[in-house]
Design a protein around this motif. Structure first.
Motif, PDB file in Angstrom:
ATOM      1  N   LEU A 181       0.890  -1.281  -0.017  1.00 26.87           N
ATOM      2  CA  LEU A 181      -0.016  -0.120  -0.058  1.00 26.87           C
ATOM      3  C   LEU A 181       0.987   1.370   0.004  1.00 26.87           C
ATOM      4  CD1 LEU A 181      -2.594  -1.032   2.458  1.00 26.87           C
ATOM      5  CD2 LEU A 181      -3.089  -0.851   0.062  1.00 26.87           C
ATOM      6  N   ALA A 182       2.125   1.252   0.848  1.00 25.15           N
ATOM      7  CA  ALA A 182       2.854   2.358   0.727  1.00 25.15           C
ATOM      8  C   ALA A 182       3.462   2.683  -0.576  1.00 25.15           C
ATOM      9  CB  ALA A 182       3.960   2.229   1.842  1.00 25.15           C
ATOM     10  N   PHE A 183       4.030   1.574  -1.274  1.00 31.88           N
ATOM     11  CA  PHE A 183       4.528   1.715  -2.561  1.00 31.88           C
ATOM     12  C   PHE A 183       3.528   2.451  -3.389  1.00 31.88           C
ATOM     13  CE2 PHE A 183       5.624   0.633  -6.895  1.00 31.88           C
ATOM     14  CZ  PHE A 183       7.152   1.040  -6.913  1.00 31.88           C
ATOM     15  N   ALA A 184       2.348   1.828  -3.542  1.00 33.42           N
ATOM     16  CA  ALA A 184       1.359   2.237  -4.614  1.00 33.42           C
ATOM     17  C   ALA A 184       0.846   3.544  -4.013  1.00 33.42           C
ATOM     18  CB  ALA A 184       0.187   1.375  -4.207  1.00 33.42           C
ATOM     19  N   ARG A 185       0.750   4.090  -2.922  1.00 30.20           N
ATOM     20  CA  ARG A 185       0.649   5.304  -2.359  1.00 30.20           C
ATOM     21  C   ARG A 185       1.498   6.143  -2.835  1.00 30.20           C
ATOM     22  NH1 ARG A 185      -0.833   9.873  -2.265  1.00 30.20           N
ATOM     23  NH2 ARG A 185      -1.823  10.808  -0.759  1.00 30.20           N
ATOM     24  N   ALA A 186       2.889   5.962  -2.831  1.00 28.64           N
ATOM     25  CA  ALA A 186       3.991   6.898  -3.032  1.00 28.64           C
ATOM     26  C   ALA A 186       4.125   7.034  -4.606  1.00 28.64           C
ATOM     27  CB  ALA A 186       5.298   6.216  -2.529  1.00 28.64           C
ATOM     28  N   ALA A 187       3.713   5.813  -5.275  1.00 26.12           N
ATOM     29  CA  ALA A 187       4.059   6.089  -6.712  1.00 26.12           C
ATOM     30  C   ALA A 187       3.135   7.127  -7.396  1.00 26.12           C
ATOM     31  CB  ALA A 187       3.953   4.657  -7.529  1.00 26.12           C
ATOM     32  N   GLY A 188       2.070   6.953  -6.696  1.00 30.48           N
ATOM     33  CA  GLY A 188       0.649   7.795  -7.159  1.00 30.48           C
ATOM     34  C   GLY A 188       0.674   9.096  -6.852  1.00 30.48           C
ATOM     35  N   GLU A 189       1.553   9.442  -5.735  1.00 31.61           N
ATOM     36  CA  GLU A 189       1.296  10.697  -5.110  1.00 31.61           C
ATOM     37  C   GLU A 189       1.547  12.086  -6.242  1.00 31.61           C
ATOM     38  OE1 GLU A 189       1.205  13.856  -3.063  1.00 31.61           O
ATOM     39  OE2 GLU A 189       0.528  11.966  -2.415  1.00 31.61           O
ATOM     40  N   PHE A 190       0.698  12.886  -5.890  1.00 34.84           N
ATOM     41  CA  PHE A 190       0.826  14.031  -6.606  1.00 34.84           C
ATOM     42  C   PHE A 190       0.818  15.353  -6.007  1.00 34.84           C
ATOM     43  CE2 PHE A 190      -2.086  17.362  -8.910  1.00 34.84           C
ATOM     44  CZ  PHE A 190      -1.071  17.869  -9.879  1.00 34.84           C
ATOM     45  N   GLY A 191      -0.196  15.455  -5.058  1.00 36.46           N
ATOM     46  CA  GLY A 191      -0.535  16.989  -4.627  1.00 36.46           C
ATOM     47  C   GLY A 191       0.900  17.336  -3.654  1.00 36.46           C
ATOM     48  N   ALA A 192       1.195  16.395  -2.854  1.00 30.36           N
ATOM     49  CA  ALA A 192       2.384  16.759  -1.754  1.00 30.36           C
ATOM     50  C   ALA A 192       3.688  17.012  -2.464  1.00 30.36           C
ATOM     51  CB  ALA A 192       2.613  15.810  -0.613  1.00 30.36           C
ATOM     52  N   THR A 193       3.911  16.227  -3.721  1.00 32.33           N
ATOM     53  CA  THR A 193       5.024  16.095  -4.346  1.00 32.33           C
ATOM     54  C   THR A 193       5.163  17.368  -5.322  1.00 32.33           C
ATOM     55  OG1 THR A 193       5.224  13.740  -4.361  1.00 32.33           O
ATOM     56  CG2 THR A 193       6.244  15.056  -6.050  1.00 32.33           C
ATOM     57  N   LEU A 194       3.830  17.894  -5.733  1.00 30.04           N
ATOM     58  CA  LEU A 194       3.705  19.091  -6.584  1.00 30.04           C
ATOM     59  C   LEU A 194       4.143  20.268  -5.762  1.00 30.04           C
ATOM     60  CD1 LEU A 194       2.780  20.107  -9.224  1.00 30.04           C
ATOM     61  CD2 LEU A 194       0.469  20.688  -8.468  1.00 30.04           C
ATOM     62  N   MET A 195       3.639  20.231  -4.539  1.00 30.50           N
ATOM     63  CA  MET A 195       3.927  21.570  -3.703  1.00 30.50           C
ATOM     64  C   MET A 195       5.406  21.545  -3.301  1.00 30.50           C
ATOM     65  SD  MET A 195       1.158  23.213  -3.428  1.00 30.50           S
ATOM     66  CE  MET A 195       1.501  24.066  -2.068  1.00 30.50           C
ATOM     67  N   LEU A 196       6.045  20.535  -2.730  1.00 33.79           N
ATOM     68  CA  LEU A 196       7.274  20.287  -2.392  1.00 33.79           C
ATOM     69  C   LEU A 196       8.311  20.429  -3.382  1.00 33.79           C
ATOM     70  CD1 LEU A 196       8.604  20.367   0.479  1.00 33.79           C
ATOM     71  CD2 LEU A 196       8.665  17.975   0.495  1.00 33.79           C
TER      72      LEU A 196
END
Length: 265
Positions: A196-211
Motif C-alpha cells: 500500500l505504501a509503494f502504491a501510494r508513493a508511486a501515485g502521489e501528486f499533491g504533496a510532491t507537486l507542492m514540495l
C-alpha cells in the motif's frame, strides 16, 4: 425456520452479495480497462520513447522504492512499540501516525514546504529539500508511511506474546527474537503495508507537486502534459504509470511471498 427456507435464504444471500460487490468492483475496473483499451500499443510505446516520460518513470520508481524502504526502516520499530507497549497517550500517538491519511495531499505538501522549505528548517540549517529528489522522497514518505505503521502494528498485535517470552527465557536477545520469531509471523501484514505504501508513493501528486515540482514523477508529468497538450497527450503517460506501478507491485508481492523481511520461517 424450515430447512427449505434456510437453504433458500442462503442461496439468495450468496447471489446478492457478489452482485452488490460487483458494482463497486466495476467502478474500480472499468476506468482502468477503458484507459488501457483506448490507447494503441504503438502510442504508448512512443510515449515511453519520449525523454521526459522515461525520466519521470525512472524518478517514480526510484523515489517510491526509497520512500517505501524508509517507511519500513522507520515504521516497523514504531509499529512494534505501539503493538507491545502500554502507556498514556497511546491513542494520541496513533492519531498522529494516521494524520497524514486524512490530510488533503496539497495540504500535506504545504505543511512540508513550510516546515522543510527555505523559510523553515531548510533555511535554518542551510539545506532545503524543495525541488530535489530528496524532497520527493520526503513527501512520499509522509503520505505513505502510515500504511506501513498501521498494518504492521495490527500484524504484530496478532503475534502471540508468549512465543516471544519463551524465546527470552531461553536466553535469546530481544532483537534476535523479533527478527527470527516476530517478523516472520507478521510478514503478511508487513507486506500488505509495504504494498500500500509503494502504491501510494508511486501515485502521489499533491504533496510532491507542492514540495518538489522538479524532478518530475509520473503523476506530476501527467498533470503537466495535460495542462500543456491536453487529455489525448496525457492518457498514454497515465497508461505508463499504471504499467510501472502494477509491475512494481507484482514484483514486490513475489519477493514478499518468500520473505519480505529477509528471514525464513
Amino acid at each position: 425456520m424450515s430447512r427449505v427456507a434456510s437453504a433458500r435464504d442462503r442461496r439468495r444471500w450468496e447471489t446478492a452479495v457478489p452482485l452488490v460487490g460487483a458494482a463497486l468492483l466495476a467502478l474500480y475496473a472499468l476506468p482502468i480497462a477503458w484507459l488501457l483499451v483506448a490507447q494503441s500499443p504503438g502510442r504508448i510505446l512512443a510515449s515511453l520513447g519520449e525523454p521526459f516520460v522515461a525520466s519521470a518513470a525512472r524518478n517514480t520508481l526510484v523515489s517510491a522504492t526509497a520512500s517505501t524502504c524508509l517507511a519500513l526502516l522507520l515504521g516497523l520499530p514504531l509499529a512494534y512499540w505501539l503493538a507491545r507497549a502500554e502507556f498514556r497517550g497511546q491513542t494520541l500517538v496513533t492519531a498522529v501516525v494516521a494524520f497524514p491519511l486524512v490530510l488533503p495531499p496539497v495540504v500535506s505538501g504545504m505543511v512540508l514546504l513550510s516546515a522543510f522549505g527555505p523559510n523553515g528548517l531548510g533555511g535554518v540549517v542551510g539545506l532545503s529539500v524543495d525541488g530535489t529528489l530528496a524532497g520527493v522522497v520526503l513527501a512520499q514518505t509522509f503520505v505513505a508511511s502510515p500504511f506501513v505503521v498501521l498494518s504492521a502494528r495490527s500484524a504484530f498485535e496478532r503475534v502471540d506474546r508468549r512465543l516471544e517470552e519463551v524465546a527470552w527465557t531461553e536466553g535469546v536477545s530481544r532483537w534476535r527474537t523479533v527478527r527470527r520469531v516476530t517478523l516472520p509471523l507478521a510478514r503478511r501484514g508487513i507486506l500488505a503495508g509495504a504494498t500500500l505504501a509503494f502504491a501510494r508513493a508511486a501515485g502521489e501528486f499533491g504533496a510532491t507537486l507542492m514540495l518538489a515540482y522538479y524532478p518530475r514523477t509520473l503523476p506530476v508529468q501527467i498533470w503537466a502534459t495535460f495542462q500543456g497538450r491536453g487529455l489525448d497527450a496525457a492518457v498514454p503517460v497515465a497508461v505508463v504509470l499504471v504499467a510501472v506501478a502494477s509491475g512494481a507491485l507484482v514484483a514486490l508481492n513475489l519477493v514478499g511471498g518468500s520473505s519480505l523481511v529477509g528471514v525464513g520461517e
